[in-house]
Write a protein that holds these residues in place. Structure first.
Motif, PDB file in Angstrom:
ATOM      1  N   MET A  79       4.236 -26.947   7.085  1.00 27.91           N
ATOM      2  CA  MET A  79       3.499 -27.322   8.264  1.00 27.91           C
ATOM      3  C   MET A  79       3.928 -28.733   8.667  1.00 27.91           C
ATOM      4  O   MET A  79       3.931 -29.649   7.851  1.00 27.91           O
ATOM      5  CB  MET A  79       2.007 -27.261   7.967  1.00 27.91           C
ATOM      6  CG  MET A  79       1.151 -27.552   9.147  1.00 27.91           C
ATOM      7  SD  MET A  79      -0.427 -26.747   9.009  1.00 27.91           S
ATOM      8  CE  MET A  79      -1.483 -28.113   8.674  1.00 27.91           C
ATOM      9  N   SER A  80       4.272 -28.910   9.923  1.00 26.87           N
ATOM     10  CA  SER A  80       4.747 -30.211  10.385  1.00 26.87           C
ATOM     11  C   SER A  80       3.569 -31.098  10.805  1.00 26.87           C
ATOM     12  O   SER A  80       2.455 -30.643  11.008  1.00 26.87           O
ATOM     13  CB  SER A  80       5.713 -30.028  11.559  1.00 26.87           C
ATOM     14  OG  SER A  80       5.023 -29.533  12.678  1.00 26.87           O
ATOM     15  N   GLU A  81       3.863 -32.369  10.916  1.00 22.56           N
ATOM     16  CA  GLU A  81       2.875 -33.322  11.396  1.00 22.56           C
ATOM     17  C   GLU A  81       2.526 -32.997  12.840  1.00 22.56           C
ATOM     18  O   GLU A  81       3.374 -32.528  13.595  1.00 22.56           O
ATOM     19  CB  GLU A  81       3.436 -34.742  11.312  1.00 22.56           C
ATOM     20  CG  GLU A  81       3.644 -35.224   9.898  1.00 22.56           C
ATOM     21  CD  GLU A  81       2.322 -35.400   9.150  1.00 22.56           C
ATOM     22  OE1 GLU A  81       1.385 -35.965   9.729  1.00 22.56           O
ATOM     23  OE2 GLU A  81       2.248 -34.954   7.993  1.00 22.56           O
ATOM     24  N   PRO A  82       1.301 -33.262  13.277  1.00 20.58           N
ATOM     25  CA  PRO A  82       0.936 -32.975  14.661  1.00 20.58           C
ATOM     26  C   PRO A  82       1.608 -33.946  15.638  1.00 20.58           C
ATOM     27  O   PRO A  82       2.037 -35.030  15.255  1.00 20.58           O
ATOM     28  CB  PRO A  82      -0.580 -33.155  14.682  1.00 20.58           C
ATOM     29  CG  PRO A  82      -0.861 -34.085  13.550  1.00 20.58           C
ATOM     30  CD  PRO A  82       0.187 -33.810  12.507  1.00 20.58           C
ATOM     31  N   PHE A  83       1.664 -33.535  16.893  1.00 22.91           N
ATOM     32  CA  PHE A  83       2.093 -34.425  17.964  1.00 22.91           C
ATOM     33  C   PHE A  83       0.891 -35.283  18.326  1.00 22.91           C
ATOM     34  O   PHE A  83      -0.213 -34.772  18.501  1.00 22.91           O
ATOM     35  CB  PHE A  83       2.551 -33.621  19.183  1.00 22.91           C
ATOM     36  CG  PHE A  83       2.795 -34.470  20.386  1.00 22.91           C
ATOM     37  CD1 PHE A  83       4.000 -35.116  20.563  1.00 22.91           C
ATOM     38  CD2 PHE A  83       1.791 -34.656  21.334  1.00 22.91           C
ATOM     39  CE1 PHE A  83       4.217 -35.934  21.662  1.00 22.91           C
ATOM     40  CE2 PHE A  83       2.003 -35.459  22.444  1.00 22.91           C
ATOM     41  CZ  PHE A  83       3.220 -36.099  22.608  1.00 22.91           C
ATOM     42  N   VAL A  84       1.100 -36.593  18.478  1.00 20.13           N
ATOM     43  CA  VAL A  84      -0.004 -37.498  18.813  1.00 20.13           C
ATOM     44  C   VAL A  84       0.430 -38.412  19.952  1.00 20.13           C
ATOM     45  O   VAL A  84       1.471 -39.065  19.870  1.00 20.13           O
ATOM     46  CB  VAL A  84      -0.425 -38.353  17.595  1.00 20.13           C
ATOM     47  CG1 VAL A  84      -1.562 -39.297  17.974  1.00 20.13           C
ATOM     48  CG2 VAL A  84      -0.826 -37.469  16.420  1.00 20.13           C
ATOM     49  N   LEU A  85      -0.373 -38.443  21.000  1.00 19.18           N
ATOM     50  CA  LEU A  85      -0.210 -39.414  22.081  1.00 19.18           C
ATOM     51  C   LEU A  85      -1.370 -40.391  21.942  1.00 19.18           C
ATOM     52  O   LEU A  85      -2.535 -39.988  21.989  1.00 19.18           O
ATOM     53  CB  LEU A  85      -0.251 -38.723  23.441  1.00 19.18           C
ATOM     54  CG  LEU A  85      -0.173 -39.646  24.664  1.00 19.18           C
ATOM     55  CD1 LEU A  85       1.140 -40.424  24.687  1.00 19.18           C
ATOM     56  CD2 LEU A  85      -0.350 -38.835  25.945  1.00 19.18           C
ATOM     57  N   GLU A  86      -1.031 -41.679  21.739  1.00 20.55           N
ATOM     58  CA  GLU A  86      -2.056 -42.698  21.544  1.00 20.55           C
ATOM     59  C   GLU A  86      -1.984 -43.730  22.649  1.00 20.55           C
ATOM     60  O   GLU A  86      -0.910 -44.022  23.167  1.00 20.55           O
ATOM     61  CB  GLU A  86      -1.870 -43.401  20.202  1.00 20.55           C
ATOM     62  CG  GLU A  86      -2.136 -42.489  19.034  1.00 20.55           C
ATOM     63  CD  GLU A  86      -2.122 -43.229  17.720  1.00 20.55           C
ATOM     64  OE1 GLU A  86      -3.173 -43.813  17.375  1.00 20.55           O
ATOM     65  OE2 GLU A  86      -1.073 -43.225  17.067  1.00 20.55           O
ATOM     66  N   ALA A  87      -3.143 -44.275  22.991  1.00 20.38           N
ATOM     67  CA  ALA A  87      -3.227 -45.325  24.004  1.00 20.38           C
ATOM     68  C   ALA A  87      -4.199 -46.387  23.523  1.00 20.38           C
ATOM     69  O   ALA A  87      -4.961 -46.180  22.577  1.00 20.38           O
ATOM     70  CB  ALA A  87      -3.685 -44.749  25.338  1.00 20.38           C
ATOM     71  N   ALA A  88      -4.180 -47.505  24.208  1.00 17.04           N
ATOM     72  CA  ALA A  88      -5.081 -48.603  23.870  1.00 17.04           C
ATOM     73  C   ALA A  88      -6.530 -48.129  23.879  1.00 17.04           C
ATOM     74  O   ALA A  88      -6.897 -47.211  24.617  1.00 17.04           O
ATOM     75  CB  ALA A  88      -4.897 -49.740  24.870  1.00 17.04           C
TER      76      ALA A  88
END
Length: 144
Positions: A1-10
């Motif tokens: 299982m791969s790491e999830p995709f994450v979009l992070e912002a301030a």
């Protein structure tokens, strides 16, 4: 299982997308577990996205690639919605240097009467390299 995709912002805003799964084993439908986090709010759902037999222009990777290709701008709002509306994106370009990416999650399963819960978080991306990187990373992640 791969790491999830994450979009992070301030400010702690995050959109997390789990690895695509083929729940029926036939390649027609894939699902992703997805979450939104912002200002103490957490929402999660499982979205049905098109599988490998979908026409390419309808897929989420093609949608975000199209945004990156048009990084100089467009008029109005561009939208993409999962098969049963559990995940929706609405994207606006300010015609200068920024893109507002709205991510909406809804309760899993069909909701044609709009009575289920929903949560929305907006991410602001730089229209050039940041948008291109987002599109490339999400596209690669979903196509694996």
């Amino acid at each position: 299982m791969s790491e999830p995709f994450v979009l992070e912002a301030a400010g702690g805003r995050r959109w997390i997308v789990g690895s695509p799964r083929d729940p029926y084993g036939d390649g027609y439908v894939r699902t992703v577990a997805t979450e939104l986090h912002d200002d103490g709010m957490t929402a999660s759902t499982v979205a049905k996205i098109d599988g490998r037999y979908a026409s390419l222009e309808c897929t989420l990777p093609a949608f975000v690639a199209g945004l990156a290709a048009d990084w100089r701008g467009w008029d109005g709002v561009r939208t993409w919605t999962s098969m049963e509306r559990e995940l929706a994106l609405d994207v606006r370009h300010d015609r200068r240097s920024r893109v507002a990416l709205g991510v909406t999650l809804r309760a899993p399963g069909p909701d044609w009467d709009d009575i289920a819960w929903s949560a929305r978080v907006v991410f602001v991306l730089e229209a050039g390299e940041e948008l291109a990187g987002f599109a490339a990373d999400l596209g690669r992640f979903l196509l694996t």
